[in-house]
Design an enzyme around this catalytic site. Structure first.
Site, short mmCIF file in Angstrom:
data_model
loop_
_atom_site.label_atom_id
_atom_site.label_comp_id
_atom_site.label_asym_id
_atom_site.label_seq_id
_atom_site.Cartn_x
_atom_site.Cartn_y
_atom_site.Cartn_z
N MET A 1 0.84 -1.20 0.00
CA MET A 1 0.00 0.00 0.00
C MET A 1 0.88 1.26 0.00
O MET A 1 1.39 1.63 -1.03
CB MET A 1 -0.91 -0.03 1.22
CG MET A 1 -2.33 0.30 0.85
SD MET A 1 -3.37 0.27 2.29
CE MET A 1 -4.96 0.18 1.54
N CYS A 2 1.10 1.88 1.10
CA CYS A 2 1.83 3.14 1.27
C CYS A 2 0.89 4.33 1.08
O CYS A 2 -0.06 4.27 0.32
CB CYS A 2 3.01 3.34 0.32
SG CYS A 2 4.30 2.11 0.51
N GLY A 3 1.19 5.39 1.81
CA GLY A 3 0.43 6.63 1.66
C GLY A 3 1.37 7.77 1.36
O GLY A 3 2.49 7.81 1.89
#
Lengths: 299, 239
Positions: A1-3
């Site tokens: 994912m990661c933001g």
């Protein structure tokens, strides 16, 4: 994912709150990347002065002593301030020489960033804690990019955390994964790039460093990246006086942008932007695939 | 009398539990601030108005009710909708109406990539334009687009129908333009009326499946193997 989040302040109105607003945005992206976090903050630098941010993860240097040695080497005044395992050196002397000396002679340190405007901090652990540990909320300036990481391609380490530097005042955060990074890393090593980790984003950063060094503008480098980088990505690139974003042609990885008279914000999810002042009057849009967007201050 | 649930005070779980417990009634959701799964899983004829923009999977798995979002929506608006209506006044990002089996999804603004991906009976009306790979592998239902469609519209489509008023950047594999017959004009008119949109059905073009991918063709595999450089296998496949 990661933001990922980016905040660019077009006017003076919120510049005293840059870090605070970025921290609020980063907090909303915590669930997308609980492994580690990092941020780059930019402010208008003193002309001719270079800042170099270094990380001493494995050692506890006497920063004053290091600054004195660097000053003797450069023949120009060097100041240093440190926060936990990071330190920022500033000098009006030869900035490139300062950076190279710290790479070659710094006491087991990693150079995270250099330039006139940028400071860069990153660490493993809860993004909120990283923000507190490196005083994100207290920082002022013109723009910032930040990242929360959920590792998929390589280990959870500080050096594997984003942002990655790509040149003077230029750095990169990434949501996604590159599928041709091993092949590309070998090619870039032949072009003189060096890599500290097995991380795929570091390869993308190295790619942009190489292209910028070859004389490409940021737009030209990103146009080429669309051909040479294979994988899923939304990228936010911090540059001198502004930032850029790019999504791959398939655009599986999310991105949303909002703009008011005072600011431009981008994030993986709208909820990060929803916290910003005057957001109800923002123009909100989804950046198109394969299109390079840049915002910058008239310098 | 509408029941107001303010997400700056109430949790998302409290909101959705209240909606699931109701057999009918009007609800207003305040301060959604991009929250995910707002009004997901409704299964009764409740009426919900959301004042503000929402995150992922708003009104997902929707049945029987009506949800109106006064704002924008992120990924997966009304994904897997079974019946009822979901309307959004702003723009939706990726995969709006994905896998929907029935009901009506109305996007008054634009939709991002993969609008109506794998739709299985839902009708979707988009006031603006749709992004690339919309109606990818769409099986049943209709996608009506008043604006333009980006690249690879209707790639690998089955029996869903696509109607576009504006420009189509390109059609995906096995998707072709088809004749607008009287029953199609009638269907578009009905969907525009249901969506409350004003447009002339005769301005729309119809796209659907050429049905060339429905059956396995030995020639295709032969060509593929030859392109892949395996002449021996290609020859074997040709026998």
């Amino acid at each position: 994912m990661c933001g990922i989040v980016g905040l660019f302040l077009k006017t003076d109105r919120y510049r005293h709150r840059l870090g605070e607003l970025t921290a609020v945005m980063l907090h909303e992206m915590r669930e997308r990347g609980p492994d580690s976090a990092g941020f780059a903050v930019y402010d208008k630098g003193v002309p001719g002065r270079t800042r170099v941010t270094v990380l001493a993860e494995r050692s506890a240097p006497e920063w004053g002593q290091v600054a004195a040695e660097l000053q003797a080497q450069l023949g120009a005044e060097v100041t240093v301030r440190s926060i936990r395992d990071h330190a920022v050196f500033e000098t009006d002397g030869d900035g490139r020489a300062a950076r190279q000396w710290l790479i070659d002679h710094g006491p087991d340190v990693d150079v995270l960033s250099y330039g006139n405007q940028i400071e860069l901090y990153k660490s493993v652990g809860d993004p909120d804690l990283v923000a507190v540990n490196y005083d994100l909320a207290g920082r002022t300036g013109t723009h910032a990019i930040a990242h929360t990481r959920m590792a998929t391609e390589s280990a959870v380490t500080t050096n594997g955390s984003h942002p990655f530097v790509t040149g003077a005042d230029t750095c990169l955060v990434h949501n996604g994964s590159f599928s041709n990074h091993n092949q590309l890393r070998e090619r870039l090593v032949q072009h003189g790039e060096s890599f500290q980790t097995e991380n795929d984003t570091e390869v993308a950063a190295g790619y942009l460093s190489w292209r910028l060094r070859e004389g490409d503008t940021i737009d030209e480098a990103l146009q080429r990246a669309l051909i040479d980088l294979d994988g899923f990505y939304t990228l936010a690139i911090g540059i001198e006086n502004g930032f850029a974003i790019l999504r791959d042609p398939i655009a599986c990885k999310p991105a949303v942008v909002a703009e008011t008279d005072d600011w431009v914000a981008m994030s993986s999810e709208y909820r990060a932007i929803a916290q910003l002042p005057d957001v109800e009057h923002a123009e909100v849009f989804e950046p198109e695939p394969s299109r390079i967007y840049t915002w910058s201050l008239a310098s | 009398m509408s029941t107001v649930i303010d997400l700056s005070h109430s949790s998302l779980r409290e909101l959705n539990a209240a909606l699931h417990a109701a057999d009918s009634g009007d609800f207003t959701v305040a301060n959604p601030r991009g929250a995910h799964a707002v009004a997901a899983g409704i299964k009764s004829p409740v009426s919900v108005t959301v004042d503000g923009s929402v995150g992922y999977y708003c009104a997902g798995m929707h049945q029987h009710g009506t949800v109106v979002v006064n704002g924008n929506a992120s990924t997966g608006l009304a994904e897997n909708i079974m019946s009822g209506e979901v309307r959004i006044t702003g723009n939706a990002t990726m995969s709006a109406g994905a896998t929907g089996h029935g009901g009506l999804v109305v996007i008054e603004g634009n939709s991002g990539a993969r609008c109506g991906i794998s739709m299985k009976g839902v009708d979707i009306v988009v006031g603006g334009s749709v992004g690339h790979m919309s109606a990818f592998m769409a099986q049943a239902g209709s996608l009506v687009v008043l604006g333009d469609a980006a690249e690879d519209l209707g790639d690998s489509i089955y029996e869903a129908k696509i109607f576009v008023r504006g420009e189509v950047a390109s059609l995906g594999a096995d998707c072709v333009e088809k004749e607008m017959r009287p029953e199609h004009l009638q269907e578009v008119a009905g969907l525009l009326a249901a969506a409350g949109m004003d447009a002339d059905p005769t301005d729309f073009r119809r796209y659907g499946s050429a049905r060339e991918l429905y059956n396995f063709h030995i020639d295709d595999i032969e060509a593929e193997l030859r392109n892949g450089g395996d002449a021996e296998l290609a020859e074997e496949a040709g026998r």
